[in-house]
Design a protein around this motif. Structure first.
Motif, PDB file in Angstrom:
ATOM      1  N   GLY A  42       0.815  -1.204   0.000  1.00 57.13           N
ATOM      2  CA  GLY A  42       0.000   0.000   0.000  1.00 57.13           C
ATOM      3  C   GLY A  42       0.844   1.247   0.000  1.00 57.13           C
ATOM      4  N   TRP A  43       0.227   2.355   0.421  1.00 58.59           N
ATOM      5  CA  TRP A  43       0.885   3.651   0.382  1.00 58.59           C
ATOM      6  C   TRP A  43       0.581   4.395   1.685  1.00 58.59           C
ATOM      7  N   SER A  48       7.984   7.954   4.965  1.00 52.65           N
ATOM      8  CA  SER A  48       9.056   7.044   5.373  1.00 52.65           C
ATOM      9  C   SER A  48       8.779   6.365   6.710  1.00 52.65           C
ATOM     10  N   GLU A  49       7.498   6.291   7.094  1.00 53.51           N
ATOM     11  CA  GLU A  49       7.186   5.705   8.388  1.00 53.51           C
ATOM     12  C   GLU A  49       7.328   4.186   8.391  1.00 53.51           C
ATOM     13  N   GLN A  50       7.396   3.604   9.584  1.00 58.82           N
ATOM     14  CA  GLN A  50       7.430   2.148   9.718  1.00 58.82           C
ATOM     15  C   GLN A  50       6.006   1.606   9.671  1.00 58.82           C
ATOM     16  N   ILE A  51       5.818   0.564   8.859  1.00 55.65           N
ATOM     17  CA  ILE A  51       4.530  -0.112   8.740  1.00 55.65           C
ATOM     18  C   ILE A  51       4.690  -1.532   9.267  1.00 55.65           C
ATOM     19  N   VAL A  62       5.301  -8.548  11.191  1.00 57.56           N
ATOM     20  CA  VAL A  62       6.314  -8.214  10.189  1.00 57.56           C
ATOM     21  C   VAL A  62       6.279  -6.713   9.968  1.00 57.56           C
ATOM     22  N   SER A  63       7.457  -6.130   9.718  1.00 59.48           N
ATOM     23  CA  SER A  63       7.552  -4.674   9.614  1.00 59.48           C
ATOM     24  C   SER A  63       8.469  -4.274   8.471  1.00 59.48           C
ATOM     25  N   THR A  64       8.251  -3.071   7.984  1.00 59.68           N
ATOM     26  CA  THR A  64       9.119  -2.480   6.982  1.00 59.68           C
ATOM     27  C   THR A  64       8.994  -0.973   7.075  1.00 59.68           C
ATOM     28  N   ARG A  65       9.897  -0.265   6.417  1.00 59.67           N
ATOM     29  CA  ARG A  65       9.812   1.184   6.386  1.00 59.67           C
ATOM     30  C   ARG A  65       9.412   1.622   4.983  1.00 59.67           C
ATOM     31  N   ALA A  66       8.435   2.489   4.923  1.00 52.52           N
ATOM     32  CA  ALA A  66       7.962   2.965   3.624  1.00 52.52           C
ATOM     33  C   ALA A  66       9.067   3.733   2.910  1.00 52.52           C
ATOM     34  N   ALA A  67       9.092   3.620   1.605  1.00 49.26           N
ATOM     35  CA  ALA A  67      10.051   4.353   0.782  1.00 49.26           C
ATOM     36  C   ALA A  67       9.277   5.227  -0.189  1.00 49.26           C
ATOM     37  N   ARG A  68       9.392   6.552  -0.011  1.00 51.77           N
ATOM     38  CA  ARG A  68       8.648   7.504  -0.838  1.00 51.77           C
ATOM     39  C   ARG A  68       7.151   7.209  -0.829  1.00 51.77           C
ATOM     40  N   TRP A  71       4.944   0.965   0.532  1.00 54.46           N
ATOM     41  CA  TRP A  71       5.412  -0.109   1.405  1.00 54.46           C
ATOM     42  C   TRP A  71       4.878  -1.458   0.923  1.00 54.46           C
ATOM     43  N   GLU A  72       5.595  -2.492   1.275  1.00 59.48           N
ATOM     44  CA  GLU A  72       5.230  -3.847   0.854  1.00 59.48           C
ATOM     45  C   GLU A  72       5.775  -4.848   1.871  1.00 59.48           C
ATOM     46  N   LEU A  73       4.922  -5.780   2.282  1.00 57.80           N
ATOM     47  CA  LEU A  73       5.313  -6.794   3.265  1.00 57.80           C
ATOM     48  C   LEU A  73       4.823  -8.161   2.816  1.00 57.80           C
ATOM     49  N   GLU A  74       5.428  -9.195   3.363  1.00 56.78           N
ATOM     50  CA  GLU A  74       5.047 -10.558   3.024  1.00 56.78           C
ATOM     51  C   GLU A  74       4.544 -11.292   4.256  1.00 56.78           C
TER      52      GLU A  74
END
Length: 467
Positions: A42-43, A48-51, A62-68, A71-74
């Motif tokens: 999603g968006w 640049s927040e953590q999702i 599971v976590s990741t940091r948005a880029a521009r 964000w995408e997670l598995e």
């Protein structure tokens, strides 16, 4: 000045409060493919927040940091079950509810795939027995996602559509073939099923392929450029792919079903190559060698020679692509109507391939007879078939649709008789047969079946050019 101010005011709530956004395909009531690593994406306006994501079928986060802003997670899905929830956490919390884990299939093509269950409401002639079909369509564990039509000149990130629980209300405008296919998988396996319908009447196959992929083949690119413009539907390479396939390629599927071909009659000699390109392109996009099952188009009076016949021949050739299957429909058509009403039978025949090849239902006869070989002895030609191990049958007094030719390449109607798994053909006008054709004409409605009641595909043993 007034225009600039109105635009600024319209954007203020969006930036002032922030938003985490999901594509339409990631939503309440969706089905995720079981026992697979699936993507959730999603968006966010907080670029640049953590999702983080939590699914209620396990305790993992599971976590990741948005880029521009993207964000995408598995997530790893369990075996069939649900309903579950998926929590998406960032500067706000989003909960996706009523998520099932099961089998997900994509259905695409042109009008015969688009034709809805309650087709009278959409300008089609009507699915056979559509009123009783609608009344019986109460399946809480079948979920339907209908992609809204969209032509796009460049690949899109999202589309318009929503998941719905299958019911007499929601099934009305959904693809009849896709619904029956999903119903058969669900009833046989007793598992949740998600069907994604993305089709558009009148479209050629090229518009469903990524432009760069098809244009890498000079012959296919030239053929596609010769297509006649039509303002009623996408006709250029990639336009339907961009708007109706690209936005969902991250969404895991089990496989695809396809019903199209009528609009490729002008370049039928290229259709086998086009279909191979489409299948390979989609598999590369999804990074999966998923099964691809398609419908052979039915007899119809095109009033243009035998162009439809050559499309059927191209579809038969497409079976050489691994993990494909073909539902033959030469007994389901109407030579006066390009939209046959017997859509239940089409969906059921496509489902037979999936049940036999992908779900371990080994006791099924899943294909009609397919030409295997020919032996000539004297004035007789013996035709041998695959998928006829229990024998062949006819629903008429005698077999029709067989022709035989000698070295002069002139075909004559042939007498044909069933001999176990084979058919023996001959003609008094051909003393030394060289080639046999079966159902090789746009309006021929043959009557050769296997014992499961599945019809034999049209074929020819020669490769002679049409005179």
């Amino acid at each position: 000045m007034k225009l600039r101010l109105s635009c600024l005011l319209a954007c203020l709530p969006f930036f002032a409060f922030g938003k985490i956004m999901l594509p339409a395909i990631i939503a309440d009531h969706m089905v995720l493919q079981q026992e697979q690593t699936v993507k959730i994406w999603g968006w966010t306006t907080n670029s640049s927040e953590q999702i983080s994501i939590q699914a209620t079928w396990n305790k993992d986060t599971v976590s990741t940091r948005a880029a521009r802003g993207y964000w995408e997670l598995e997530l790893q899905t369990p075996s069939y079950g649900g309903p579950y929830k998926i929590h998406i956490l960032g500067h706000e919390k989003i909960t996706i509810k009523d998520v099932l884990i099961g089998e997900v299939w994509l259905a695409s093509g042109q009008s015969n795939m688009e034709m809805p269950v309650d087709s009278v409401r959409r300008g089609f002639p009507g699915m056979m027995d559509y009123q009783s079909e609608i009344a019986a369509a109460d399946y809480p564990k079948i979920r339907l996602f209908l992609v809204e039509k969209k032509l796009a000149y460049a690949p899109q990130d999202d589309l318009i559509g929503q998941w719905s629980v299958c019911s007499p209300t929601t099934v009305r405008n959904f693809s009849a073939v896709a619904y029956v296919f999903g119903e058969q998988i669900h009833k046989t396996l007793q598992v949740p099923v998600g069907m994604i319908a993305s089709s558009w009447g009148g479209t050629n196959a090229e518009t469903w392929i990524r432009k760069e992929y098809l244009e890498a083949d000079p012959n296919l690119a030239k053929s596609a450029q010769e297509r006649t413009e039509n303002r009623n539907w996408p006709f250029r390479v990639g336009h339907a792919f961009n708007g109706m396939i690209h936005p969902i390629i991250k969404f895991s599927i089990k496989g695809a079903i396809w019903y199209q071909g009528e609009s490729n009659r002008p370049n039928a000699n290229q259709y086998a190559a086009v279909m191979e390109a489409l299948i390979k392109n989609w598999r590369e996009e999804w990074e999966s060698e998923f099964p691809f099952y398609f419908t052979q188009i039915a007899p119809y009076n095109y009033q243009q020679g035998v162009a439809g016949t050559y499309v059927r021949e191209a579809q038969l050739k497409t079976l050489s692509v691994p993990k494909t299957g073909m539902a033959v429909t030469n007994d389901l058509g109407n030579i006066k109507n390009i939209h046959p009403r017997l859509k239940r039978e089409v969906g059921e025949r496509l489902a037979l391939w999936a049940l036999a090849k992908d779900y371990g239902q080994t006791n099924l006869i899943y294909s009609g007879p397919l030409f295997r070989s020919m032996q000539i002895k004297g004035a007789n030609a013996t035709i041998n078939f695959d998928h006829a191990s229990s024998g062949l049958v006819t629903n008429g007094i005698k077999l029709i649709g067989f022709e035989v030719a000698g070295s002069d390449q002139v075909f004559h109607p042939a007498e044909a008789s069933i001999k176990g798994q084979s058919v023996v053909v001959h003609s008094a006008k051909v003393t030394k047969p060289v080639a046999v054709r079966f159902a090789f004409g746009d309006q021929i409605e043959p009557n050769l079946y296997n014992v499961a009641g599945l019809p034999a595909s049209a074929f020819r043993t020669d490769n002679w050019k049409e005179k």
